[in-house]
Design a protein around this motif. Structure first.
Motif, short mmCIF file in Angstrom:
data_model
loop_
_atom_site.label_atom_id
_atom_site.label_comp_id
_atom_site.label_asym_id
_atom_site.label_seq_id
_atom_site.Cartn_x
_atom_site.Cartn_y
_atom_site.Cartn_z
N ILE A 42 -6.21 -4.06 3.40
CA ILE A 42 -5.83 -3.08 4.53
C ILE A 42 -5.73 -1.76 3.95
O ILE A 42 -6.15 -0.57 4.50
N LYS A 43 -5.19 -1.49 2.58
CA LYS A 43 -5.03 -0.10 2.03
C LYS A 43 -6.31 0.54 1.71
O LYS A 43 -6.65 1.40 1.82
N ARG A 46 -8.56 0.69 5.17
CA ARG A 46 -7.82 1.25 6.28
C ARG A 46 -8.67 2.26 7.26
O ARG A 46 -8.76 2.08 8.53
N GLU A 59 -4.32 3.36 15.10
CA GLU A 59 -3.22 3.04 14.26
C GLU A 59 -1.97 1.95 14.59
O GLU A 59 -1.67 1.16 13.73
N LEU A 62 -4.06 -1.59 14.45
CA LEU A 62 -3.89 -2.06 12.85
C LEU A 62 -2.59 -2.61 12.53
O LEU A 62 -2.49 -3.37 11.81
N GLU A 66 -2.06 -5.99 10.96
CA GLU A 66 -1.44 -6.29 9.86
C GLU A 66 0.08 -7.26 10.10
O GLU A 66 0.22 -8.48 9.21
#
Length: 179
Positions: A42-43, A46, A59, A62, A66
């Motif tokens: 994810i990092k 992103r 945002e 997501l 997560e």
């Protein structure tokens, strides 16, 4: 939905997708490592993931995705956690279709990392796919149940009155669309 119906539905869906207790144990055993891989994916991806979502609130969506994957990987897949997630998804207008597509993308991105970092990677990937499907079905159902509850509370209609009204509207839709 109640906790009992959630557990019954969960058992039925697990059976439908062929998810065994052994596969759940595989996820549980590798949960901490999988969480680290999830964070990394994810990092690292992103911006791409948010761009793929093509929604007004990428945002928020997501973040829900997560959290959903964390629920799966930590073994906290109980009624309470799915109920809370469904309410937040409903509030943000989350599309379950786009949610599922992004889950698939994240799983595709995490697959090479699993292959390189986890014992019996094929088993882990298969269990993760199956369990994600089980939880997506439960989440979609709970979003639907929460929406209907919100409509009942907002309109003051009883369950029976709402069902009768909806059947009438659906009958009209069937007639107009020739279904």
């Amino acid at each position: 939905m109640t906790m009992d119906t959630f557990e019954a539905l969960k058992a039925d869906v697990k059976n439908i997708v062929g998810l065994s207790d052994t596969e759940l144990e595989i996820l549980s055993r590798n949960g901490e490592q999988l969480l680290q891989l999830l964070d990394s994916v994810i990092k690292d991806h992103r911006e791409e993931l948010m761009g793929d979502l093509k929604v007004d609130n990428p945002e928020d969506m997501l973040s829900l995705i997560e959290e959903f994957l964390r629920i799966i990987l930590t073994g906290a897949q109980d009624f309470e956690s799915i109920r809370k997630l469904s309410l937040r998804a409903l509030k943000t207008g989350t599309s379950i279709y786009k949610f599922a597509l992004t889950i698939s993308t994240v799983l595709d991105r995490i697959k090479p990392l699993i292959m390189d970092n986890v014992e019996n990677p094929e088993d882990v990937i298969e269990a993760l796919k199956k369990f994600s499907m089980v939880m997506l079905i439960l989440l979609a159902d709970e979003i639907n149940q929460a929406f209907l509850q919100a409509v009942r509370e907002a309109t003051g209609m009883s369950q029976a009155l709402l069902e009768n009204y909806m059947k009438s509207v659906i009958d009209s839709m069937i007639e107009s669309e020739g279904a």
